[in-house]
Design an enzyme around this catalytic site. Sequence first.
Site, short mmCIF file in Angstrom:
data_model
loop_
_atom_site.label_atom_id
_atom_site.label_comp_id
_atom_site.label_asym_id
_atom_site.label_seq_id
_atom_site.Cartn_x
_atom_site.Cartn_y
_atom_site.Cartn_z
CD GLU A 1 1.24 2.56 8.29
OE1 GLU A 1 1.93 1.84 7.54
OE2 GLU A 1 0.32 2.10 8.98
NE ARG A 2 6.10 -1.78 9.40
CZ ARG A 2 5.00 -1.97 8.69
NH1 ARG A 2 4.53 -0.98 7.94
NH2 ARG A 2 4.36 -3.12 8.73
CE LYS B 1 -1.99 -1.16 3.82
NZ LYS B 1 -1.26 -2.44 3.98
#
Length: 505
Positions: A226-227, A200
Amino acid sequence: MSQEPTNISGDEKINSVEPAAKPAEDKVVVKARVEQGRRTEAKIVAATGPVVDIKFAAGENLPPIDSAVHAESFTGRKILLQVAEHLPGGVCRCISLHETMNLQRNSNCHTFHRKIQVPVGENNYGRIMNAMGEPIDEKPPIESDFMTDIRKPKVAYKVDLNGAAKGAEVMETGIKMIDLFFPLVKGSKMGILGGAGCGKTVVILELMSNIVKKHSGACVFAGIGERIREGNDLFFELKDSGLLPKVMMAFGQMDQPPGARREVIFTGVALAEYIQSQNKDVLFFGDNVFRFVQGGLEVSTLLGRVPSETGYQPTLASEVAEVQERIRSSDSGGSITAFQAVYVPADDYTDPAVVAIYAYLDGVMALSRDMIQKGLYPGIDVLLSSCVNLDVSVVGRRHFQVAQNAKGIMSKLKQLKKIVAVIGADELSAADRIVYDRGLKLQNYFTQPFSVAEVFTGAKGQYVTTHDVVKDVEGILAGDYDEKNPRDFYMIGNLDEKFKPTAVP
């Protein structure tokens, strides 16, 4: 300007603006801010993880829900709280957007009776802020003469259903599969759905790179839960490609409290609304919207709310609606075109969070784990996906017909693969063998090397125009390339460059 990256310094800056130095319209704005900015003191009576209870003196009006409360740890660290509930006895239950380490009971805090505000302006370009408007790029605070609320009331707007298709403006992305099957219309909302590891973020970054380069537009990127590595990679990717001066970024990453991960999407939308208010078109990228829902779920659990039957927060539908209804075109000009990555837990597309987000999207690109495992990038399963923009009135009859014919071939290919797995391709009838071979060529043709993935694949990224995609697919369907091997169509750009005749010496 104060060098402390806090909302308090931003509020003080607004209150210190001299009305005489501003135009008449700005005077009203500054005056309104000052009137709303009355300071009310309170005391912290309890702190349990990210949940903090504060008590106001008898007779004091409690700040509204979602108001910002400013606290401080005994080490002097600024902590921003957000009012979540009103409790009896003049107590407000708040959610902290910072770590509450060293926050003391009975310590003082205060509120200006207004919502969380972030600086907006031209200085936001090329900068990274968190949900609270604080810079996280190791640079000085973002200087701005105006702050905007990240939470805003619902605004009524007109929808001209009859004129929507007539005035549609298609934006080319350079990605073959998306331009053919999921045309991007200015002001629309597109979703990229997929499980963990389905690509994604890579698709989002390629779209971001191609569209900003091609259309020279403004862009807002919201990194939602997110990371940290992905945010770092994005920053240097944009910097190396020269796109950083055109992008505003807001990040609420995995290491932050749930309140910050939930609020950062509102910060991103507020930045996009600022650009839109300048009568400009803006691209909004949200990665990952499911993490916004997840942050809201954690906040709901911390507040002790009874979950719904599926385990999500009871306010799931209203929280998603609060975000999605702000991503729209303006009646006075300017539009927000959104691409939203949506994590699908356990590859279950019936998950309530996914369904709630899906309801607001104009197009859905479903990523297939099976295609990714076969090396078919981008792994968008056309048969599981949909897009309302793929319409004759939007893309024209030729484009629409080619896309429908390609879908038919790919649907037939899916059926024939099951037969081939049992009896082999040589046992197919002549007609089915032609369909099977053309389907394989289409399947491989829609793979594409991405510029953002060059470091991993070693293949130079390819940008393919919509005109070339329609022409190439039309040629494959017509049998112009029947003599070619399907393997020759894998990870290429357009067919003219791949199969152009070599010069005779």
